[in-house]
Design a protein around this motif. Structure first.
Motif, PDB file in Angstrom:
ATOM      1  N   VAL A 198       0.961  -1.242  -0.087  1.00  0.00           N
ATOM      2  CA  VAL A 198      -0.017  -0.094   0.118  1.00  0.00           C
ATOM      3  C   VAL A 198       0.886   1.101  -0.098  1.00  0.00           C
ATOM      4  CG1 VAL A 198      -1.499   1.392   1.274  1.00  0.00           C
ATOM      5  CG2 VAL A 198      -2.171  -0.992   1.064  1.00  0.00           C
ATOM      6  N   THR A 199       1.937   1.054   0.544  1.00  0.00           N
ATOM      7  CA  THR A 199       2.754   2.334   0.961  1.00  0.00           C
ATOM      8  C   THR A 199       3.758   2.750  -0.506  1.00  0.00           C
ATOM      9  OG1 THR A 199       3.143   1.904   3.305  1.00  0.00           O
ATOM     10  CG2 THR A 199       4.594   3.455   2.215  1.00  0.00           C
ATOM     11  N   ARG A 200       3.971   1.714  -1.159  1.00  0.00           N
ATOM     12  CA  ARG A 200       4.604   1.934  -2.395  1.00  0.00           C
ATOM     13  C   ARG A 200       3.700   2.587  -3.502  1.00  0.00           C
ATOM     14  NH1 ARG A 200       7.250  -2.965  -0.971  1.00  0.00           N
ATOM     15  NH2 ARG A 200       5.987  -4.277  -1.862  1.00  0.00           N
ATOM     16  N   GLU A 201       2.505   1.961  -3.501  1.00  0.00           N
ATOM     17  CA  GLU A 201       1.597   2.502  -4.355  1.00  0.00           C
ATOM     18  C   GLU A 201       1.200   3.941  -4.075  1.00  0.00           C
ATOM     19  OE1 GLU A 201      -1.634  -0.232  -4.501  1.00  0.00           O
ATOM     20  OE2 GLU A 201      -0.621  -2.141  -5.177  1.00  0.00           O
ATOM     21  N   LEU A 202       0.870   4.181  -2.913  1.00  0.00           N
ATOM     22  CA  LEU A 202       0.673   5.499  -2.223  1.00  0.00           C
ATOM     23  C   LEU A 202       1.659   6.620  -2.697  1.00  0.00           C
ATOM     24  CD1 LEU A 202      -1.070   7.684  -0.713  1.00  0.00           C
ATOM     25  CD2 LEU A 202       0.097   6.807   1.449  1.00  0.00           C
ATOM     26  N   ILE A 203       2.947   6.196  -2.464  1.00  0.00           N
ATOM     27  CA  ILE A 203       4.115   7.168  -2.757  1.00  0.00           C
ATOM     28  C   ILE A 203       4.130   7.442  -4.280  1.00  0.00           C
ATOM     29  CG2 ILE A 203       6.736   7.337  -3.016  1.00  0.00           C
ATOM     30  CD1 ILE A 203       6.625   5.868  -0.388  1.00  0.00           C
ATOM     31  N   ASP A 204       4.121   6.405  -5.227  1.00  0.00           N
ATOM     32  CA  ASP A 204       3.992   6.447  -6.682  1.00  0.00           C
ATOM     33  C   ASP A 204       2.923   7.458  -7.077  1.00  0.00           C
ATOM     34  OD1 ASP A 204       6.134   4.987  -6.927  1.00  0.00           O
ATOM     35  OD2 ASP A 204       4.888   3.036  -7.368  1.00  0.00           O
ATOM     36  N   TRP A 205       1.587   7.076  -6.326  1.00  0.00           N
ATOM     37  CA  TRP A 205       0.541   8.030  -6.928  1.00  0.00           C
ATOM     38  C   TRP A 205       0.506   9.188  -6.468  1.00  0.00           C
ATOM     39  CZ3 TRP A 205      -2.948  10.007  -3.105  1.00  0.00           C
ATOM     40  CH2 TRP A 205      -4.378  10.665  -3.713  1.00  0.00           C
ATOM     41  N   SER A 206       1.098   9.605  -5.254  1.00  0.00           N
ATOM     42  CA  SER A 206       1.262  11.189  -4.743  1.00  0.00           C
ATOM     43  C   SER A 206       2.318  11.805  -5.428  1.00  0.00           C
ATOM     44  CB  SER A 206       1.788  10.894  -3.109  1.00  0.00           C
ATOM     45  OG  SER A 206       0.940  10.342  -2.120  1.00  0.00           O
ATOM     46  N   LEU A 207       3.506  11.301  -5.921  1.00  0.00           N
ATOM     47  CA  LEU A 207       4.388  11.806  -6.718  1.00  0.00           C
ATOM     48  C   LEU A 207       3.617  12.200  -8.214  1.00  0.00           C
ATOM     49  CD1 LEU A 207       7.636  10.013  -6.088  1.00  0.00           C
ATOM     50  CD2 LEU A 207       6.733  12.019  -4.998  1.00  0.00           C
ATOM     51  N   LEU A 208       2.764  11.404  -8.698  1.00  0.00           N
ATOM     52  CA  LEU A 208       2.224  11.643  -9.859  1.00  0.00           C
ATOM     53  C   LEU A 208       1.144  12.794  -9.626  1.00  0.00           C
ATOM     54  CD1 LEU A 208       1.952  10.738 -12.853  1.00  0.00           C
ATOM     55  CD2 LEU A 208      -0.148   9.078 -12.068  1.00  0.00           C
ATOM     56  N   GLN A 209       0.465  12.851  -8.733  1.00  0.00           N
ATOM     57  CA  GLN A 209      -0.278  13.739  -8.343  1.00  0.00           C
ATOM     58  C   GLN A 209       0.198  15.264  -8.178  1.00  0.00           C
ATOM     59  OE1 GLN A 209      -3.631  13.091  -8.792  1.00  0.00           O
ATOM     60  NE2 GLN A 209      -3.064  11.179  -9.399  1.00  0.00           N
ATOM     61  N   LEU A 210       1.375  15.374  -7.694  1.00  0.00           N
ATOM     62  CA  LEU A 210       1.902  16.423  -7.134  1.00  0.00           C
ATOM     63  C   LEU A 210       2.970  16.987  -8.320  1.00  0.00           C
ATOM     64  CD1 LEU A 210       2.823  15.684  -3.398  1.00  0.00           C
ATOM     65  CD2 LEU A 210       0.895  16.986  -4.229  1.00  0.00           C
ATOM     66  N   GLN A 211       3.175  16.348  -9.197  1.00  0.00           N
ATOM     67  CA  GLN A 211       4.014  16.813 -10.369  1.00  0.00           C
ATOM     68  C   GLN A 211       3.366  18.302 -10.961  1.00  0.00           C
ATOM     69  OE1 GLN A 211       7.107  15.935 -11.514  1.00  0.00           O
ATOM     70  NE2 GLN A 211       7.135  13.809 -10.506  1.00  0.00           N
ATOM     71  N   GLY A 212       4.333  19.242 -10.788  1.00  0.00           N
ATOM     72  CA  GLY A 212       3.814  20.611 -11.301  1.00  0.00           C
ATOM     73  C   GLY A 212       2.863  21.158 -10.263  1.00  0.00           C
ATOM     74  N   PHE A 213       2.600  20.622  -9.095  1.00  0.00           N
ATOM     75  CA  PHE A 213       1.948  21.406  -8.016  1.00  0.00           C
ATOM     76  C   PHE A 213       2.783  22.526  -7.442  1.00  0.00           C
ATOM     77  CE2 PHE A 213       0.771  22.111  -3.637  1.00  0.00           C
ATOM     78  CZ  PHE A 213      -0.377  22.420  -3.460  1.00  0.00           C
ATOM     79  N   GLU A 214       2.109  24.008  -7.266  1.00  0.00           N
ATOM     80  CA  GLU A 214       2.781  25.011  -6.767  1.00  0.00           C
ATOM     81  C   GLU A 214       1.851  25.360  -5.552  1.00  0.00           C
ATOM     82  OE1 GLU A 214       3.815  27.781  -9.284  1.00  0.00           O
ATOM     83  OE2 GLU A 214       4.806  26.668 -10.758  1.00  0.00           O
ATOM     84  N   PRO A 215       2.409  25.585  -4.382  1.00  0.00           N
ATOM     85  CA  PRO A 215       1.518  25.775  -3.199  1.00  0.00           C
ATOM     86  C   PRO A 215       1.211  27.503  -3.326  1.00  0.00           C
ATOM     87  CG  PRO A 215       3.745  25.434  -2.521  1.00  0.00           C
ATOM     88  CD  PRO A 215       3.625  25.043  -4.059  1.00  0.00           C
TER      89      PRO A 215
END
Length: 204
Positions: free
Chosen positions: A187-204
């Protein structure tokens, strides 16, 4: 009356001298630690973001340090005399934090135990962390609903349910613990992969 009092006193003294106790004996518990996450460091530069991992929300049964088992139907029980070293939500949070740190995917990772700056929050609900029996065979299950949240706007950037199952080598508690750790790692590996994909290009 004095004779009854004297006899009662003698009975209590006899119990104490014989090493007996009027209180029920508690069964000694074996405590199990969650093994460290099996996460490799990623190549490339880390995303310039600070992530804070919040303690997962959980129902009553999943808020304790008990090793949960569902032997049949809707009955939820626990392994007798076996405990995790800390409550499940805190244990899962620390496992996720260590895994994100080990991955080197983000510039900063913290948890809600510390009031540190965060560009993104990782919130979650611990839906399942238990063993179920199928065809008389144990199966370790971990299910987590995760949310990436922008804290300033209190906006959910993305959400997803992660679920993993692992078969213990045998039905004994040490094998069950190893299977739960393997399921949580998946679950953790899939969560990390997914999180990085969603945060690509994100600017706070």
């Amino acid at each position: 009356m004095r004779l009854k009092t004297l006899l009662a006193g003698l009975m209590v003294a006899s119990l104490l001298l014989s090493g007996c106790t009027l209180l029920p004996q508690t069964q000694p518990a074996s405590f199990y630690q969650m093994p460290p996450p099996s996460i490799e460091q990623r190549a490339g530069e880390a995303l310039p973001l600070a992530l804070r991992i919040n303690t997962p929300q959980a129902g009553f049964a999943h808020s304790s340090p008990r090793l949960l088992v569902n032997p049949q139907g809707d009955q939820l029980s626990s392994y007798k005399g076996a405990r995790w070293t800390e409550p499940l939500p805190a244990m899962v949070r620390e496992h996720l934090r260590r895994a994100f740190v080990q991955s080197g995917a983000l510039s900063s990772v913290s948890s809600d135990e510390h009031a540190l700056h965060a560009d993104v929050l990782l919130g979650s609900d611990l839906l399942s962390f238990q063993v179920v029996y199928r065809d008389q065979q144990p199966v370790a299950i971990v299910e987590l609903e995760a949310r990436l949240i922008e804290p300033t706007a209190r906006r959910v950037l993305a959400s997803r349910i992660f679920r993993a199952e692992q078969l213990p080598a045998d039905p004994q508690v040490p094998a069950v613990v190893r299977a739960q750790a393997a399921a949580l790692d998946q679950v953790t590996r899939e969560l990390i992969d997914w999180s990085l994909l969603q945060l690509q290009g994100f600017e706070p």
